[in-house]
Design a protein around this motif. Structure first.
Motif, short mmCIF file in Angstrom:
data_model
loop_
_atom_site.label_atom_id
_atom_site.label_comp_id
_atom_site.label_asym_id
_atom_site.label_seq_id
_atom_site.Cartn_x
_atom_site.Cartn_y
_atom_site.Cartn_z
N SER A 113 0.82 -1.21 0.00
CA SER A 113 0.00 0.00 0.00
C SER A 113 0.85 1.26 0.00
O SER A 113 0.43 2.31 -0.45
CB SER A 113 -0.92 0.01 1.22
N ALA A 114 2.09 1.14 0.52
CA ALA A 114 2.97 2.31 0.57
C ALA A 114 3.67 2.56 -0.75
O ALA A 114 4.16 3.65 -1.01
CB ALA A 114 4.02 2.11 1.67
N TRP A 115 3.73 1.54 -1.60
CA TRP A 115 4.38 1.69 -2.90
C TRP A 115 3.58 2.62 -3.81
O TRP A 115 4.11 3.54 -4.40
CB TRP A 115 4.53 0.33 -3.60
N GLY A 116 2.27 2.32 -3.93
CA GLY A 116 1.44 3.11 -4.84
C GLY A 116 1.96 3.04 -6.26
O GLY A 116 2.23 1.98 -6.80
N LYS A 117 2.13 4.20 -6.86
CA LYS A 117 2.62 4.27 -8.22
C LYS A 117 4.14 4.12 -8.30
O LYS A 117 4.71 4.11 -9.38
CB LYS A 117 2.22 5.62 -8.85
N LYS A 118 4.81 4.00 -7.15
CA LYS A 118 6.26 3.91 -7.14
C LYS A 118 6.74 2.46 -7.08
O LYS A 118 7.87 2.20 -6.72
CB LYS A 118 6.83 4.69 -5.94
N ALA A 119 5.87 1.52 -7.40
CA ALA A 119 6.26 0.11 -7.37
C ALA A 119 7.43 -0.13 -8.31
O ALA A 119 7.54 0.46 -9.37
CB ALA A 119 5.08 -0.76 -7.78
N SER A 120 8.34 -1.01 -7.89
CA SER A 120 9.53 -1.27 -8.69
C SER A 120 9.16 -1.97 -9.98
O SER A 120 8.20 -2.73 -10.05
CB SER A 120 10.51 -2.13 -7.89
N SER A 121 9.93 -1.70 -11.01
CA SER A 121 9.70 -2.33 -12.30
C SER A 121 10.44 -3.66 -12.36
O SER A 121 11.33 -3.93 -11.56
CB SER A 121 10.16 -1.41 -13.43
N GLU A 122 10.08 -4.48 -13.35
CA GLU A 122 10.76 -5.74 -13.54
C GLU A 122 12.23 -5.51 -13.86
O GLU A 122 13.11 -6.25 -13.39
CB GLU A 122 10.10 -6.53 -14.68
N ALA A 123 12.51 -4.51 -14.69
CA ALA A 123 13.89 -4.23 -15.07
C ALA A 123 14.74 -3.88 -13.86
O ALA A 123 15.85 -4.39 -13.68
CB ALA A 123 13.93 -3.10 -16.10
N GLU A 124 14.21 -3.02 -12.99
CA GLU A 124 14.96 -2.64 -11.79
C GLU A 124 15.17 -3.82 -10.87
O GLU A 124 16.25 -3.99 -10.30
CB GLU A 124 14.21 -1.52 -11.05
N SER A 125 14.13 -4.62 -10.70
CA SER A 125 14.23 -5.78 -9.82
C SER A 125 15.28 -6.76 -10.32
O SER A 125 16.06 -7.31 -9.55
CB SER A 125 12.87 -6.47 -9.69
N ARG A 126 15.30 -6.99 -11.62
CA ARG A 126 16.28 -7.91 -12.18
C ARG A 126 17.70 -7.37 -12.07
O ARG A 126 18.64 -8.10 -11.74
CB ARG A 126 15.94 -8.19 -13.65
N ILE A 127 17.86 -6.07 -12.34
CA ILE A 127 19.18 -5.45 -12.18
C ILE A 127 19.65 -5.59 -10.73
O ILE A 127 20.81 -5.93 -10.47
CB ILE A 127 19.13 -3.97 -12.59
N PHE A 128 18.75 -5.33 -9.80
CA PHE A 128 19.11 -5.38 -8.38
C PHE A 128 19.56 -6.78 -7.98
O PHE A 128 20.64 -6.97 -7.42
CB PHE A 128 17.92 -4.94 -7.52
N TRP A 129 18.72 -7.80 -8.26
CA TRP A 129 19.02 -9.15 -7.78
C TRP A 129 20.17 -9.79 -8.54
O TRP A 129 20.98 -10.52 -7.96
CB TRP A 129 17.77 -10.02 -7.86
N LEU A 130 20.28 -9.54 -9.85
CA LEU A 130 21.41 -10.09 -10.61
C LEU A 130 22.73 -9.53 -10.10
O LEU A 130 23.69 -10.27 -9.88
CB LEU A 130 21.23 -9.80 -12.10
N GLY A 131 22.78 -8.21 -9.91
CA GLY A 131 24.00 -7.60 -9.38
C GLY A 131 24.30 -8.06 -7.97
O GLY A 131 25.47 -8.28 -7.61
N LEU A 132 23.26 -8.20 -7.17
CA LEU A 132 23.44 -8.59 -5.77
C LEU A 132 23.96 -10.02 -5.64
O LEU A 132 24.72 -10.34 -4.72
CB LEU A 132 22.11 -8.45 -5.03
N ILE A 133 23.55 -10.92 -6.55
CA ILE A 133 23.91 -12.34 -6.44
C ILE A 133 25.18 -12.67 -7.21
O ILE A 133 26.05 -13.39 -6.70
CB ILE A 133 22.74 -13.21 -6.94
N MET A 134 25.32 -12.14 -8.42
CA MET A 134 26.44 -12.55 -9.27
C MET A 134 27.80 -12.06 -8.75
O MET A 134 28.79 -12.80 -8.78
CB MET A 134 26.21 -12.06 -10.70
N CYS A 135 27.86 -10.82 -8.27
CA CYS A 135 29.15 -10.27 -7.85
C CYS A 135 29.75 -11.00 -6.65
O CYS A 135 30.95 -11.32 -6.66
CB CYS A 135 29.00 -8.78 -7.56
N PRO A 136 28.98 -11.31 -5.60
CA PRO A 136 29.57 -12.12 -4.52
C PRO A 136 30.06 -13.49 -4.99
O PRO A 136 31.08 -14.00 -4.49
CB PRO A 136 28.42 -12.26 -3.51
N LEU A 137 29.35 -14.09 -5.95
CA LEU A 137 29.79 -15.37 -6.49
C LEU A 137 31.15 -15.23 -7.18
O LEU A 137 32.02 -16.11 -7.06
CB LEU A 137 28.75 -15.92 -7.47
#
Length: 207
Positions: free
Chosen positions: A112-136
């Motif tokens: 409910s707090a996101w409203g129109k500011k909900a994250s996009s698929e592109a941002e979510s993928r960039i975030f999780w790919l960068g977060l997981i691949m670099c530590p590996l």
């Protein structure tokens, strides 16, 4: 308001946006926070590039070490305090209560707090790919430095694993909740897969 270790009424920000609920939603491929998305990858990728090319760029081990540590530190701060909150609505930190006890807080922003500011698929993928691949990659560098007897680089690599691994662990805890919830999430996922397979076999049998 944000709630500690709570999955109630939180937006489902999935790893790589692969779950069913996300697939049913309208696709939002536009990057709404381009600056945050850029710096989410800039510091961590720069640290890896400097580590790989440092012997070619400079003969000074100290200069390379300081540069990599600064990049890793900037990445840790930016990902922990800015990009996670803006890109996927997750946040974690440590706080000390009045009794002097340390508590780790893992939060997910309410849908409910996101409203129109909900994250996009592109941002979510960039975030999780960068977060997981670099530590590996840093883990691979650690084994490489260990087996090639490059002991002087091992301290830098361990710092890379520690700082980026800490952010990865923190955001996974934000996403799935407490450790107890890790088992329930895995069980739920396996149950859904079994139901799908059973349903598909029944459909094939009927046809």
């Amino acid at each position: 308001m944000l709630r500690q270790d709570s999955n109630d009424d939180t937006e489902d920000v999935s790893l790589f946006d692969a779950d069913d609920e996300m697939s049913r939603r309208p696709k939002k491929s536009k990057i709404k926070h381009p600056i945050a998305s850029f710096f989410h990858l800039f510091f961590r990728v720069s640290a890896i590039v400097v580590y790989l090319l440092c012997e070619l760029l400079s003969n000074s081990y100290i200069a390379c070490m300081v540069t990599i540590i600064l990049l890793l530190s900037c990445d840790f701060w930016a990902v922990k305090n800015i990009t996670g909150r803006l890109m996927v609505g997750l946040r974690w930190w440590n706080q000390v209560d009045d009794d002097g006890k340390s508590h780790w807080v893992f939060e997910a922003r309410k849908a409910s707090a996101w409203g129109k500011k909900a994250s996009s698929e592109a941002e979510s993928r960039i975030f999780w790919l960068g977060l997981i691949m670099c530590p590996l990659l840093w883990v691979i560098f650690a084994f490489s430095a260990l087996f090639s007897f490059k002991v002087k680089w091992l301290a830098i690599v361990i710092m890379g694993v520690a700082l980026q691994g800490a952010n990865l662990y923190g955001y996974i805890r934000c996403k799935v909740g407490s450790r107890k919830n890790l088992t329930s999430v895995a069980t739920s996922f396996l149950g859904k897969q079994l139901l799908r397979q059973t349903a598909s076999k029944e459909d094939e049998a009927v046809s």
